[in-house]
Design an enzyme around this catalytic site. Structure first.
Site, PDB file in Angstrom:
ATOM      1  N   ARG A  46       0.846  -1.193   0.000  1.00 36.90           N
ATOM      2  CA  ARG A  46       0.000   0.000   0.000  1.00 36.90           C
ATOM      3  C   ARG A  46       0.881   1.243   0.000  1.00 36.90           C
ATOM      4  O   ARG A  46       0.582   2.242  -0.643  1.00 36.90           O
ATOM      5  CB  ARG A  46      -0.940   0.012   1.213  1.00 36.90           C
ATOM      6  N   TYR A  98     -16.179  17.455 -15.339  1.00 38.95           N
ATOM      7  CA  TYR A  98     -16.630  16.070 -15.334  1.00 38.95           C
ATOM      8  C   TYR A  98     -17.661  15.850 -14.229  1.00 38.95           C
ATOM      9  O   TYR A  98     -17.475  16.303 -13.092  1.00 38.95           O
ATOM     10  CB  TYR A  98     -15.421  15.145 -15.154  1.00 38.95           C
ATOM     11  N   ASP A 170      -6.802  19.506 -14.049  1.00 38.11           N
ATOM     12  CA  ASP A 170      -7.147  18.214 -14.631  1.00 38.11           C
ATOM     13  C   ASP A 170      -6.698  18.244 -16.091  1.00 38.11           C
ATOM     14  O   ASP A 170      -7.289  18.937 -16.916  1.00 38.11           O
ATOM     15  CB  ASP A 170      -8.655  17.987 -14.517  1.00 38.11           C
ATOM     16  N   LYS A 195      -7.838   7.002 -19.058  1.00 33.82           N
ATOM     17  CA  LYS A 195      -8.127   7.499 -20.389  1.00 33.82           C
ATOM     18  C   LYS A 195      -6.890   7.411 -21.300  1.00 33.82           C
ATOM     19  O   LYS A 195      -6.413   6.324 -21.598  1.00 33.82           O
ATOM     20  CB  LYS A 195      -8.678   8.919 -20.293  1.00 33.82           C
TER      21      LYS A 195
END
Length: 379
Positions: A46, A98, A170, A195
């Site tokens: 982690r 978004y 972004d 993406k």
């Protein structure tokens, strides 16, 4: 290194164990120690994983940053940025963004006492007018999703620096191939690496890239403490995707331009949103801060007819009707009922996201086939 070289070699070294050219998939949760605290830089996955670390170094390289952080999704990356704040802090965000980001801001973080101002960011003076002593973050998307609005990163950065406010951008639609916000004054760059970074519609991932040591330290703490990390398999896939980012983006841009021009000249199409058109709002800013205009396009059929829009997306054969974007395959979406359904209709339509709007993610297929597909669907 120049960008095309960085995608392949940036931040990367052959694996020290056997000289593997591609970082191995370290499919392990923990690491042997010779004595308590005696390890080789990795103790629990982690916190750190060699495959993820190679990916994070690549993120930093292609965005001209110092530190990269990989998360289990783009929203997990945004969530980490918002955890830099505390109750009473305020955020200025673009109003055309978004739907998942809007939902996270309004349905999760507003309940923790963070106030959001959703505004048009067509000029920096308007943004500055919303800054007050509680403002701690400016959130920018450019080009925006799905209206392709262009925001002047350099101008907004001057505002954020003047008032000692963090600026996060972004950069999902543009990718570092077309735009590098840190070079323009941003503090944090975010990607939905699902993406274009991954590029093959086979992973879900988020990325943050920063230069400042203190901001990086806080974000690494949040990443480890909250635990929304990606696994080594997805890290490997994203690394593989980055190695072809430059050639894919070149084709996305070429195909995007051809399709945008085709749609603009079509008698049954009323409006096309693509930053490469000279009459697109802030086109000159796009021309200055981007190295191309990308493969994302939105358009409205003649008469802004909802039924006509639905008929078009249902008739497409090569374009796939699906959520997401940025893969090698071309996708079509209906933002009002898909990616932006979480935004109230009244708020959506104020920014131009009407029920007849169609969004295309133009892939890297033969452009003649893509145009033929649109031709048969727009009847």
């Amino acid at each position: 290194m120049k960008f095309n070289t960085k995608t392949i070699h940036g931040g990367q070294e052959p694996d020290p164990a056997y000289g593997a050219v591609m970082p191995p998939i370290y499919q392990t949760s923990t690491y042997a120690q010779t004595t308590p605290g005696g390890h080789k830089g990795f103790e629990y996955s982690r916190t750190h994983n060699p495959t993820r670390k190679a990916l994070e170094d690549s993120f930093a390289s292609i965005e001209n940053g110092k530190y990269g952080l990989a998360f289990g999704s783009g929203l997990a990356a945004i969530d980490a940025v918002l955890k830099l704040l505390k109750p009473g802090d305020e955020v200025i965000s673009t109003n055309d963004l978004y739907g998942g980001t809007y939902r996270l801001f309004t349905k999760i973080f507003e309940d923790f006492g963070i106030k959001f101002h959703f505004i048009g960011m067509d000029n920096s003076d308007k943004v500055e007018s919303y800054v007050n002593e509680n403002t701690k973050l400016i959130w920018v998307e450019t080009p925006t999703n799905p209206m392709m609005n262009i925001i002047d990163i350099k101008a907004i950065a001057k505002v954020s620096q003047k008032h000692n406010v963090l600026l996060a951008v972004d950069n999902t639609f543009a990718t570092p191939y077309l735009q590098r916000p840190l070079d323009l004054g941003a503090d944090i760059v975010m990607h939905s690496a699902t993406k274009y970074i991954g590029g093959h519609s086979d992973l879900v991932m988020g990325a943050l890239i920063v230069k400042d040591d203190e901001v990086a330290k806080r974000l690494f703490f949040i990443q480890n403490a909250s635990g929304a990390v990606c696994g080594p398999q997805d890290s490997f896939l994203a690394l593989r995707g980055i190695k072809t980012l430059h050639v894919r983006m070149q084709r996305h841009c070429e195909n995007g331009e051809a399709i945008a021009k085709y749609l603009k000249s079509h008698p049954k199409i009323e409006k096309v949103y693509w930053p490469g058109f000279e009459d697109h709002p802030n086109h000159n800013i796009a021309k200055e801060q981007m190295d191309g205009y990308g493969g994302m396009i939105s358009f409205i059929p003649k008469g802004s007819n909802f039924d006509e829009a639905i008929k078009i997306v249902e008739n497409l054969k090569i374009f796939t009707l699906a959520e997401s974007l940025g893969g090698v395959e071309s996708l079509a979406g209906h933002p009002a009922s898909m990616t932006h359904a979480s935004i109230p209709k009244e708020d959506r339509e104020k920014t131009g996201v009407v029920d007849a709007l169609i969004r295309l993610s133009v892939g890297i297929e033969d452009v003649d086939d893509l145009i033929a597909d649109l031709e048969q669907a727009i009847r």
